[in-house]
Design a protein around this motif. Structure first.
Motif, PDB file in Angstrom:
ATOM      1  N   GLY A  20      40.213  36.412  32.490  1.00  0.00           N
ATOM      2  CA  GLY A  20      40.164  37.674  33.611  1.00  0.00           C
ATOM      3  C   GLY A  20      41.801  38.198  33.697  1.00  0.00           C
ATOM      4  O   GLY A  20      41.609  39.228  33.753  1.00  0.00           O
ATOM      5  N   LEU A  21      42.692  37.277  33.594  1.00  0.00           N
ATOM      6  CA  LEU A  21      43.837  37.662  33.338  1.00  0.00           C
ATOM      7  C   LEU A  21      44.165  38.672  32.314  1.00  0.00           C
ATOM      8  O   LEU A  21      44.959  39.654  32.255  1.00  0.00           O
ATOM      9  N   LYS A  24      42.407  41.975  33.210  1.00  0.00           N
ATOM     10  CA  LYS A  24      43.284  42.480  34.278  1.00  0.00           C
ATOM     11  C   LYS A  24      44.576  43.085  33.591  1.00  0.00           C
ATOM     12  O   LYS A  24      44.928  44.310  34.170  1.00  0.00           O
ATOM     13  N   GLU A  72      49.218  44.242  43.932  1.00  0.00           N
ATOM     14  CA  GLU A  72      47.688  44.325  44.236  1.00  0.00           C
ATOM     15  C   GLU A  72      47.321  43.840  45.465  1.00  0.00           C
ATOM     16  O   GLU A  72      46.435  44.487  46.277  1.00  0.00           O
ATOM     17  N   THR A  79      41.898  39.674  43.372  1.00  0.00           N
ATOM     18  CA  THR A  79      42.482  38.759  42.500  1.00  0.00           C
ATOM     19  C   THR A  79      41.416  38.547  41.502  1.00  0.00           C
ATOM     20  O   THR A  79      40.195  38.728  41.749  1.00  0.00           O
ATOM     21  N   VAL A  80      41.838  37.932  40.417  1.00  0.00           N
ATOM     22  CA  VAL A  80      40.840  37.332  39.260  1.00  0.00           C
ATOM     23  C   VAL A  80      39.842  36.368  39.997  1.00  0.00           C
ATOM     24  O   VAL A  80      38.803  36.670  39.727  1.00  0.00           O
ATOM     25  N   GLU A  83      37.416  38.237  42.146  1.00  0.00           N
ATOM     26  CA  GLU A  83      36.467  38.927  41.362  1.00  0.00           C
ATOM     27  C   GLU A  83      35.265  37.980  40.916  1.00  0.00           C
ATOM     28  O   GLU A  83      34.378  38.163  40.867  1.00  0.00           O
TER      29      GLU A  83
END
Length: 88
Positions: A20-21, A24, A72, A79-80, A83
């Motif tokens: 996810g990072l 992102k 953010e 955040t990841v 999500e």
């Protein structure tokens, strides 16, 4: 649930969050989802961190990451981890 199952789920969640990072940060879009490019960039990072300039690079990257996460939070962006929870 057995211990190995719990550990496997923890590991899976951790890997999903790391992926996810990458998304992102925009890496997937910037590389056209080219996994060779993404892997090469990660190898370059690992090499940089192992070099004589590793401490400096780690400091710079940590500062940039913390600033991005804080921005953010202020904007109310998830955040990841959030999500991932929303999808579950």
């Amino acid at each position: 649930m057995r211990t190995w199952q719990v550990e496997r789920r923890k590991r899976t969640r951790h890997l999903i969050e790391l992926g996810g990072l990458v998304v992102k940060a925009g890496i997937v879009n910037l590389t056209g989802d080219n996994r060779g490019t993404i892997y090469g960039a990660l190898l370059w990072m690992a090499d940089k961190l192992q070099s004589e300039h590793g401490k400096h690079a780690r400091g710079v990257w940590t500062k940039l990451g913390k600033m991005a996460f804080e921005a953010e939070r202020k904007e109310g962006m998830p955040t990841v981890a959030q999500e991932q929870q929303d999808r579950a």
